[in-house]
Motif scaffolding. Structure first.
Motif, PDB file in Angstrom:
ATOM      1  N   LEU B 153       0.858  -1.200  -0.100  1.00  0.00           N
ATOM      2  CA  LEU B 153      -0.044   0.205  -0.021  1.00  0.00           C
ATOM      3  C   LEU B 153       0.780   1.046   0.132  1.00  0.00           C
ATOM      4  CD1 LEU B 153      -2.965  -1.004   2.333  1.00  0.00           C
ATOM      5  CD2 LEU B 153      -2.845  -0.725  -0.083  1.00  0.00           C
ATOM      6  N   ARG B 154       2.002   1.165   0.731  1.00  0.00           N
ATOM      7  CA  ARG B 154       3.054   2.244   0.624  1.00  0.00           C
ATOM      8  C   ARG B 154       3.524   2.618  -0.719  1.00  0.00           C
ATOM      9  NH1 ARG B 154       8.177   2.839   4.418  1.00  0.00           N
ATOM     10  NH2 ARG B 154       9.677   3.553   2.753  1.00  0.00           N
ATOM     11  N   ASN B 155       3.753   1.345  -1.315  1.00  0.00           N
ATOM     12  CA  ASN B 155       4.494   1.379  -2.999  1.00  0.00           C
ATOM     13  C   ASN B 155       3.120   2.129  -3.726  1.00  0.00           C
ATOM     14  OD1 ASN B 155       6.666   0.738  -2.077  1.00  0.00           O
ATOM     15  ND2 ASN B 155       6.683  -1.488  -2.869  1.00  0.00           N
ATOM     16  N   LEU B 156       1.862   1.686  -3.369  1.00  0.00           N
ATOM     17  CA  LEU B 156       0.712   2.274  -4.207  1.00  0.00           C
ATOM     18  C   LEU B 156       0.690   3.667  -4.065  1.00  0.00           C
ATOM     19  CD1 LEU B 156      -1.407   0.765  -5.814  1.00  0.00           C
ATOM     20  CD2 LEU B 156      -2.914   1.094  -3.697  1.00  0.00           C
ATOM     21  N   GLY B 157       1.181   4.427  -2.992  1.00  0.00           N
ATOM     22  CA  GLY B 157       1.117   5.784  -2.792  1.00  0.00           C
ATOM     23  C   GLY B 157       0.410   6.083  -1.650  1.00  0.00           C
ATOM     24  N   VAL B 158      -0.195   5.303  -1.051  1.00  0.00           N
ATOM     25  CA  VAL B 158      -1.258   5.551   0.365  1.00  0.00           C
ATOM     26  C   VAL B 158      -0.600   6.413   1.400  1.00  0.00           C
ATOM     27  CG1 VAL B 158      -2.600   4.746   2.192  1.00  0.00           C
ATOM     28  CG2 VAL B 158      -2.743   3.687  -0.148  1.00  0.00           C
ATOM     29  N   MET B 159      -1.204   7.571   1.570  1.00  0.00           N
ATOM     30  CA  MET B 159      -0.588   8.610   2.667  1.00  0.00           C
ATOM     31  C   MET B 159      -1.251   8.316   3.937  1.00  0.00           C
ATOM     32  SD  MET B 159       0.491  11.950   0.704  1.00  0.00           S
ATOM     33  CE  MET B 159      -1.306  12.728   0.666  1.00  0.00           C
ATOM     34  N   ASP B 160      -0.587   7.877   4.963  1.00  0.00           N
ATOM     35  CA  ASP B 160      -0.966   7.470   6.316  1.00  0.00           C
ATOM     36  C   ASP B 160       0.178   8.148   7.287  1.00  0.00           C
ATOM     37  OD1 ASP B 160      -2.119   7.133   8.689  1.00  0.00           O
ATOM     38  OD2 ASP B 160      -2.396   4.990   8.361  1.00  0.00           O
ATOM     39  N   PHE B 161      -0.005   9.489   7.551  1.00  0.00           N
ATOM     40  CA  PHE B 161       1.115  10.114   8.392  1.00  0.00           C
ATOM     41  C   PHE B 161       1.323   9.193   9.786  1.00  0.00           C
ATOM     42  CE2 PHE B 161       3.617  13.178  10.686  1.00  0.00           C
ATOM     43  CZ  PHE B 161       4.688  13.416   9.911  1.00  0.00           C
ATOM     44  N   ALA B 162       0.271   9.390  10.315  1.00  0.00           N
ATOM     45  CA  ALA B 162       0.588   8.677  11.762  1.00  0.00           C
ATOM     46  C   ALA B 162      -0.200   7.617  12.081  1.00  0.00           C
ATOM     47  CB  ALA B 162       0.636   9.898  12.949  1.00  0.00           C
ATOM     48  N   GLY B 163      -1.224   7.283  11.446  1.00  0.00           N
ATOM     49  CA  GLY B 163      -2.050   5.772  11.715  1.00  0.00           C
ATOM     50  C   GLY B 163      -3.516   5.979  11.638  1.00  0.00           C
ATOM     51  N   GLY B 164      -4.077   6.860  10.490  1.00  0.00           N
ATOM     52  CA  GLY B 164      -5.264   6.914  10.439  1.00  0.00           C
ATOM     53  C   GLY B 164      -5.683   5.406   9.669  1.00  0.00           C
ATOM     54  N   ILE B 165      -5.059   4.732   8.977  1.00  0.00           N
ATOM     55  CA  ILE B 165      -5.452   3.498   8.486  1.00  0.00           C
ATOM     56  C   ILE B 165      -4.909   2.478   9.507  1.00  0.00           C
ATOM     57  CG2 ILE B 165      -5.193   1.593   6.742  1.00  0.00           C
ATOM     58  CD1 ILE B 165      -4.744   3.991   4.696  1.00  0.00           C
ATOM     59  N   VAL B 166      -3.645   2.561   9.620  1.00  0.00           N
ATOM     60  CA  VAL B 166      -2.872   1.403  10.422  1.00  0.00           C
ATOM     61  C   VAL B 166      -3.436   1.188  11.948  1.00  0.00           C
ATOM     62  CG1 VAL B 166      -0.671   0.558  11.484  1.00  0.00           C
ATOM     63  CG2 VAL B 166      -0.805   1.818   9.254  1.00  0.00           C
TER      64      VAL B 166
END
Lengths: 113, 408, 113
Positions: B153-166
């Motif tokens: 997902l990081r390689n896909l370009g998803v931006m999650d600065f501090a954990g909105g997804i994680v």
């Protein structure tokens, strides 16, 4: 001798105490209780949704009196606690068989005051 | 090259984030009935102990070791090779171990967030097993996908600065699953009032404070991005707290203490993924949006569907995390963070799509995996306490202690 | 009129309330008390050492009823509170001499309901 138990609105406690002092009733036991009656609970809000509790906070008074003090005590409680709205409370009167002052072991009427 | 200021900042941030788990314990603990407060404090505290060890032994490796796109593998098992030298894949200016311990605190608080969903009715032994499995099979993989070197997902370009997804989407969706599967609490005529609102406020204060470390610390360096993250975190919390109170005032006639702190937490959760990429003015928009959407989730949707998310772990954290991740795709700006991407409002609609994919994948995976783990643990341990234990309260039945004495 | 005082297990309060509603008894006062009886206290643990307390948390109910409601009240409390184990509690019945509704100052039977 009688035991008077009154359930009143918590915010009326000070007024009731004052009225009782005026008729020379000085010995009261006070406790905090939950009462349930006709009155609907104050609506509380839980994160935006309204919830009506049905157990309400009340104050319970216990007063032991000699028979000649009974009516003045009832009147004083009514005077202090009455607003005319649902939820004002109740007064219960029970026969008191005996009363003992622990310090002196006196019994009966003179132990009450 | 190790930078001492950066190292100090990340270590302090780790300490800030550690404090969030006890903060969460008080935030949640104040909300439950008084017969259950110790069980909530205990679940949060044991998560701190248990997951600290899990992280050292294999959690960090599964999450951050350079394995495949889908998991980190076990090459850093027992912190093998994770020492005081920097690891440039994550930060070239701080010791690798500092990054590891900062991330550990995230791995601790995320499973603890789920507690809000099944509070007051889960058996302690089952909780331990569930939490360990959830951290290992849900948190660690997701963490790798979004933040790990080579994560897909990081390689896909998803931006999650501090954990909105994680952190927030995963814990929130897990909360929704567990609350539905475990079922409602017994004998509830209506939602019980929080037994100690001052604790809820205290917990919120600790969480808000810790969140500076959570978001600003995620910059991993003393730089403008960290400062901006600090400012937008505070701004979103303020805007959300105020707007929640106003919403209540308009809808119910009175602003409540419980409302303003709930709004603040919703704002903090929502700004988390965006904090490294948006301006303070955008943070106000995020805060207001967080309050409106979470308010609807908690006060309108939840009663309609009738699930018993005891402390609104999904309604506040899950909904906030999902909303924030999407809003990042709208409000992100390269002026704030050149390493990021522009969002929809800055002429790049594709980012919103990428964010949507990220959230959908994380939510879908979390949903299925949490369900499977729950069912598995339920077979061997029975997740729910007996009806009598639930009525007597978890403090006495699970821990043989009580929080408050009377008379003495 | 009678005053019913019941001491029950705290976790049985909801069930007892439900049974009382079914018997159309809606007025009750609830308080938290410590009780001491035959039941040994729940074992609590203090930093690893087991301690058995003998004062137990109980719930005390007070219900004023007219005489024809006395038996249904007792039955409802028993139905809601009985588990068959030591510690289920006790019910006491006292004569109630008088009952006053503070709001209207009504007295006697009509004041109870």
């Amino acid at each position: 001798m009688k035991l008077v138990i009154a359930i009143i609105q918590p915010y009326k406690l000070e007024e009731v105490k004052e009225e009782l002092y005026k008729v020379d009733v000085n010995l009261i036991t006070v406790s905090e209780v939950l009462g349930h009656g006709r009155q609907k609970g104050v609506t509380e809000v839980y994160r935006g949704s309204k919830e009506t509790g049905n157990l309400l906070r009340k104050v319970r008074l216990e007063i032991a009196v000699n028979d000649n003090f009974l009516e003045p005590t009832i009147k004083a409680i009514v005077k202090g606690a009455k607003t005319g709205e649902t939820g004002d409370g109740k007064i219960f009167v029970l026969d008191l068989k005996e009363c003992i002052r622990i310090r002196t072991e006196e019994q009966g009427s003179q132990a009450i005051g | 090259m190790i930078n001492q200021a950066d190292t100090l900042f990340v270590l302090l941030s780790a300490a800030f984030v550690m404090l969030m788990t006890p903060g969460l314990a008080f935030f949640y603990g104040g909300m439950v009935r008084r017969k259950n407060i110790l069980s909530v404090l205990m679940q949060c505290f044991v998560a701190l102990c248990l997951l600290s060890l899990q992280w050292i032994l294999f959690g960090y490796s599964l999450s951050f070791a350079p394995g495949s796109g889908f998991w980190g593998g076990l090459s850093w098992f027992g912190l093998n090779g994770v020492g005081t030298a920097p690891y440039a894949g994550y930060s070239a200016t701080i010791p690798h171990e500092a990054f590891m311990v900062f991330q550990m605190m995230f791995a601790v608080i995320t499973p603890a967030l789920i507690i809000g969903a099944f509070a007051e009715r889960m058996k302690f032994s089952a909780f331990l097993v569930f939490t360990l499995l959830w951290a290992t099979f849900v948190y660690d993989p997701l963490c790798h996908w979004v933040w790990g070197e080579g994560g897909w997902l990081r390689n896909l370009g998803v931006m999650d600065f501090a954990g909105g997804i994680v952190v927030h989407t995963s814990a929130g969706v897990a909360a929704l699953v567990t609350t539905i599967v475990i079922g409602k609490r017994k004998n509830l005529e209506h939602t019980p009032s929080p037994h100690n609102l001052p604790f809820v406020v205290l917990g919120t204060a600790l969480l808000w404070f810790g969140w500076y470390g959570f978001n600003a610390g995620s910059a991993l360096a003393v730089n403008g991005i960290a400062v901006n993250a600090f400012v937008v975190t505070n701004t979103a919390a303020a805007a959300a707290g105020l707007s929640w109170a106003l919403l209540e005032w308009i809808r119910n006639g009175k602003p409540t203490v419980f409302g303003i702190v709930t709004g603040s937490i919703a704002g903090l959760a929502t700004v988390t993924p965006a904090s490294g990429f948006v301006s303070p003015i955008s943070a106000i928009i995020i805060g207001i949006a967080a309050s409106i959407v979470c308010f609807i989730a908690v006060a309108v949707t939840k009663p309609r569907f009738g699930y018993d998310d005891s402390l609104d772990a999904f309604g506040v954290h899950g909904v906030g995390g999902i909303l924030g991740t999407l809003l990042t795709g709208v409000l992100a700006s390269k002026v704030i963070n050149p390493a990021g991407a522009n969002g929809l409002f800055y002429g790049n609609p594709k980012q919103l799509l990428i964010q949507l994919i990220g959230v959908a994948v994380a939510a879908g995976y979390t949903f299925l995996a949490t369900f499977a783990i729950y069912k598995l643990v339920d077979i061997f341990f029975r997740m729910r306490v007996s009806e009598k234990d639930e009525l007597v309260g978890l403090d006495l039945t699970q821990h043989r202690e009580r929080a408050y004495t009377i008379l003495e």
